[in-house]
Structure formats: structure tokens, C-alpha cells
Motif scaffolding. Structure first.
Motif, PDB file in Angstrom:
ATOM      1  N   MET A   1       8.487  -7.955  -6.654  1.00 31.40           N
ATOM      2  CA  MET A   1       9.587  -7.901  -7.571  1.00 31.40           C
ATOM      3  C   MET A   1       9.203  -7.038  -8.770  1.00 31.40           C
ATOM      4  SD  MET A   1      12.277 -10.877  -8.242  1.00 31.40           S
ATOM      5  CE  MET A   1      12.954 -10.695  -6.646  1.00 31.40           C
ATOM      6  N   ASP A   2      10.092  -6.131  -9.153  1.00 33.54           N
ATOM      7  CA  ASP A   2       9.794  -5.203 -10.241  1.00 33.54           C
ATOM      8  C   ASP A   2      10.107  -5.822 -11.602  1.00 33.54           C
ATOM      9  OD1 ASP A   2       9.051  -3.209  -8.453  1.00 33.54           O
ATOM     10  OD2 ASP A   2      11.089  -2.430  -8.304  1.00 33.54           O
ATOM     11  N   LEU A   3       9.199  -5.596 -12.543  1.00 37.65           N
ATOM     12  CA  LEU A   3       9.439  -6.025 -13.918  1.00 37.65           C
ATOM     13  C   LEU A   3      10.581  -5.223 -14.526  1.00 37.65           C
ATOM     14  CD1 LEU A   3       5.893  -6.354 -15.531  1.00 37.65           C
ATOM     15  CD2 LEU A   3       7.529  -8.169 -15.063  1.00 37.65           C
ATOM     16  N   LEU A   4      11.364  -5.887 -15.356  1.00 34.83           N
ATOM     17  CA  LEU A   4      12.426  -5.208 -16.097  1.00 34.83           C
ATOM     18  C   LEU A   4      11.856  -4.690 -17.408  1.00 34.83           C
ATOM     19  CD1 LEU A   4      15.270  -7.838 -15.592  1.00 34.83           C
ATOM     20  CD2 LEU A   4      14.946  -5.706 -14.331  1.00 34.83           C
ATOM     21  N   ASP A   5      12.250  -3.483 -17.800  1.00 35.26           N
ATOM     22  CA  ASP A   5      11.823  -2.986 -19.101  1.00 35.26           C
ATOM     23  C   ASP A   5      12.697  -3.612 -20.193  1.00 35.26           C
ATOM     24  OD1 ASP A   5      14.249  -1.534 -19.224  1.00 35.26           O
ATOM     25  OD2 ASP A   5      13.304   0.340 -18.607  1.00 35.26           O
ATOM     26  N   ASP A   6      12.345  -3.388 -21.445  1.00 32.06           N
ATOM     27  CA  ASP A   6      13.055  -4.014 -22.565  1.00 32.06           C
ATOM     28  C   ASP A   6      14.545  -3.717 -22.546  1.00 32.06           C
ATOM     29  OD1 ASP A   6      10.768  -5.218 -23.527  1.00 32.06           O
ATOM     30  OD2 ASP A   6      10.358  -3.639 -24.998  1.00 32.06           O
ATOM     31  N   SER A   7      14.892  -2.479 -22.236  1.00 35.56           N
ATOM     32  CA  SER A   7      16.301  -2.090 -22.196  1.00 35.56           C
ATOM     33  C   SER A   7      17.053  -2.886 -21.120  1.00 35.56           C
ATOM     34  CB  SER A   7      16.420  -0.589 -21.937  1.00 35.56           C
ATOM     35  OG  SER A   7      17.773  -0.222 -21.801  1.00 35.56           O
ATOM     36  N   ALA A   8      16.460  -3.005 -19.954  1.00 37.28           N
ATOM     37  CA  ALA A   8      17.097  -3.750 -18.863  1.00 37.28           C
ATOM     38  C   ALA A   8      17.198  -5.230 -19.198  1.00 37.28           C
ATOM     39  CB  ALA A   8      16.322  -3.547 -17.563  1.00 37.28           C
ATOM     40  N   VAL A   9      16.168  -5.779 -19.835  1.00 37.56           N
ATOM     41  CA  VAL A   9      16.214  -7.195 -20.242  1.00 37.56           C
ATOM     42  C   VAL A   9      17.354  -7.408 -21.229  1.00 37.56           C
ATOM     43  CG1 VAL A   9      15.003  -9.010 -21.527  1.00 37.56           C
ATOM     44  CG2 VAL A   9      13.788  -7.696 -19.777  1.00 37.56           C
ATOM     45  N   ASN A  10      17.451  -6.546 -22.225  1.00 35.89           N
ATOM     46  CA  ASN A  10      18.519  -6.682 -23.220  1.00 35.89           C
ATOM     47  C   ASN A  10      19.896  -6.578 -22.575  1.00 35.89           C
ATOM     48  OD1 ASN A  10      16.726  -7.102 -25.314  1.00 35.89           O
ATOM     49  ND2 ASN A  10      16.594  -4.931 -25.800  1.00 35.89           N
ATOM     50  N   GLN A  11      20.033  -5.682 -21.629  1.00 36.88           N
ATOM     51  CA  GLN A  11      21.306  -5.540 -20.914  1.00 36.88           C
ATOM     52  C   GLN A  11      21.620  -6.801 -20.122  1.00 36.88           C
ATOM     53  OE1 GLN A  11      23.687  -3.288 -21.057  1.00 36.88           O
ATOM     54  NE2 GLN A  11      24.878  -4.373 -19.517  1.00 36.88           N
ATOM     55  N   ARG A  12      20.645  -7.323 -19.409  1.00 38.68           N
ATOM     56  CA  ARG A  12      20.861  -8.512 -18.587  1.00 38.68           C
ATOM     57  C   ARG A  12      21.161  -9.739 -19.453  1.00 38.68           C
ATOM     58  NH1 ARG A  12      19.360  -8.395 -13.120  1.00 38.68           N
ATOM     59  NH2 ARG A  12      20.632 -10.290 -13.133  1.00 38.68           N
ATOM     60  N   LEU A  13      20.607  -9.807 -20.658  1.00 38.78           N
ATOM     61  CA  LEU A  13      20.874 -10.934 -21.550  1.00 38.78           C
ATOM     62  C   LEU A  13      22.344 -11.005 -21.950  1.00 38.78           C
ATOM     63  CD1 LEU A  13      17.726 -10.982 -23.840  1.00 38.78           C
ATOM     64  CD2 LEU A  13      18.503 -12.841 -22.344  1.00 38.78           C
ATOM     65  N   THR A  14      23.041  -9.881 -21.950  1.00 35.04           N
ATOM     66  CA  THR A  14      24.467  -9.908 -22.300  1.00 35.04           C
ATOM     67  C   THR A  14      25.265 -10.705 -21.266  1.00 35.04           C
ATOM     68  OG1 THR A  14      24.998  -7.819 -21.179  1.00 35.04           O
ATOM     69  CG2 THR A  14      24.319  -7.693 -23.506  1.00 35.04           C
ATOM     70  N   ALA A  74       4.965 -11.583 -11.093  1.00 37.67           N
ATOM     71  CA  ALA A  74       5.161 -10.217 -11.583  1.00 37.67           C
ATOM     72  C   ALA A  74       4.627 -10.037 -13.004  1.00 37.67           C
ATOM     73  CB  ALA A  74       6.641  -9.841 -11.532  1.00 37.67           C
ATOM     74  N   GLY A  75       4.363 -11.154 -13.693  1.00 36.11           N
ATOM     75  CA  GLY A  75       3.849 -11.072 -15.055  1.00 36.11           C
ATOM     76  C   GLY A  75       4.899 -10.817 -16.108  1.00 36.11           C
ATOM     77  N   GLY A  76       6.144 -11.250 -15.853  1.00 32.78           N
ATOM     78  CA  GLY A  76       7.208 -11.062 -16.848  1.00 32.78           C
ATOM     79  C   GLY A  76       8.570 -11.296 -16.246  1.00 32.78           C
ATOM     80  N   LEU A  77       9.562 -10.658 -16.812  1.00 32.08           N
ATOM     81  CA  LEU A  77      10.956 -10.884 -16.425  1.00 32.08           C
ATOM     82  C   LEU A  77      11.402  -9.919 -15.328  1.00 32.08           C
ATOM     83  CD1 LEU A  77      12.280 -11.455 -20.032  1.00 32.08           C
ATOM     84  CD2 LEU A  77      12.202 -13.159 -18.196  1.00 32.08           C
ATOM     85  N   THR A  78      12.093 -10.488 -14.341  1.00 39.72           N
ATOM     86  CA  THR A  78      12.632  -9.718 -13.225  1.00 39.72           C
ATOM     87  C   THR A  78      14.090 -10.125 -12.995  1.00 39.72           C
ATOM     88  OG1 THR A  78      12.059 -11.332 -11.522  1.00 39.72           O
ATOM     89  CG2 THR A  78      10.349  -9.712 -12.105  1.00 39.72           C
ATOM     90  N   ASP A  79      14.724  -9.466 -12.057  1.00 35.08           N
ATOM     91  CA  ASP A  79      16.095  -9.824 -11.697  1.00 35.08           C
ATOM     92  C   ASP A  79      16.208 -11.286 -11.290  1.00 35.08           C
ATOM     93  OD1 ASP A  79      17.365  -7.364 -12.168  1.00 35.08           O
ATOM     94  OD2 ASP A  79      16.824  -6.619 -10.174  1.00 35.08           O
ATOM     95  N   ALA A  80      15.178 -11.833 -10.665  1.00 31.85           N
ATOM     96  CA  ALA A  80      15.214 -13.229 -10.210  1.00 31.85           C
ATOM     97  C   ALA A  80      15.456 -14.192 -11.370  1.00 31.85           C
ATOM     98  CB  ALA A  80      13.918 -13.590  -9.486  1.00 31.85           C
ATOM     99  N   ASP A  81      14.898 -13.893 -12.524  1.00 28.65           N
ATOM    100  CA  ASP A  81      15.086 -14.764 -13.683  1.00 28.65           C
ATOM    101  C   ASP A  81      16.539 -14.790 -14.136  1.00 28.65           C
ATOM    102  OD1 ASP A  81      12.249 -15.445 -14.058  1.00 28.65           O
ATOM    103  OD2 ASP A  81      12.067 -13.295 -14.467  1.00 28.65           O
ATOM    104  N   PHE A  82      17.165 -13.642 -14.139  1.00 24.14           N
ATOM    105  CA  PHE A  82      18.549 -13.568 -14.592  1.00 24.14           C
ATOM    106  C   PHE A  82      19.523 -14.098 -13.548  1.00 24.14           C
ATOM    107  CE2 PHE A  82      16.207 -10.852 -17.381  1.00 24.14           C
ATOM    108  CZ  PHE A  82      16.720 -11.206 -18.614  1.00 24.14           C
TER     109      PHE A  82
END
Length: 96
Positions: A1-14, A74-82
Motif C-alpha cells: 500500500m502506497d503512503l499518501l503525501d501531505d497534499s493527498a492526506v489533506n484532500q482525503r480529510l475533506t 506502510a509507516g503512515g497514512l494510506t487509502d485504507a485509512d480513509f
């Protein structure tokens, strides 16, 4: 599973506005109507977590649930979390 970068995390949080980022996790607090409702939420989350093979950290304090999601492998946030966060929101809605 690929880690999300900060921009992707912020987008997914919306898409999950009840959740907030804390480092490599997203967190949410849910206050259920009563203790039995809180346990029902946890039971439903457990079933969904097993289906997705992705498990949240859950702390139960009477009728308040504190949830944290991260993808440890993965050591952080991925699509699975969202994906699970959105599903948790759906599960919690009728019980709060």
C-alpha cells in the motif's frame, strides 16, 4: 500500500470532516447515546475492520470512543485509512 503525501492526506480529510490528522494517524472521537450504543458501534467497526483487513486503535471511555487509524505496515497514512474512516462515520451515525 502506497503512503499518501501531505497534499493527498489533506484532500482525503475533506471527505471525512470529523477526522483530524495527528502525525502519521487520523483520529476521531465519537460520543454515543449510551454505553450499549458505544459497544454496538465497536462491534460493527470490528466486523468492517475484519472485512477490510485494516484495524483501528479504539479506546472506550463509557460512551465515548477515541479512534485512531494508520497503516502500520506502510509507516503512515494510506487509502485504507480513509476508506475505513468513511465506513466508521457511516456506522456511527445512527448511534450518536
Amino acid at each position: 500500500m502506497d503512503l499518501l503525501d501531505d497534499s493527498a492526506v489533506n484532500q482525503r480529510l475533506t471527505g471525512v470532516p470529523e477526522w483530524r490528522r495527528e502525525g502519521d494517524e487520523i483520529r476521531r472521537k465519537i460520543t454515543a447515546r449510551d454505553f450499549p450504543a458505544a459497544i454496538r458501534i465497536v462491534d460493527e467497526i470490528a466486523v468492517e475492520a475484519e472485512k477490510l483487513n485494516h484495524h483501528p486503535d479504539i479506546d472506550i471511555r463509557w460512551r465515548t470512543l477515541h479512534l485512531a487509524l494508520t497503516t502500520h505496515d506502510a509507516g503512515g497514512l494510506t487509502d485504507a485509512d480513509f476508506t475505513l474512516a468513511a465506513r466508521i462515520d457511516e456506522i456511527a451515525a445512527p448511534h450518536t
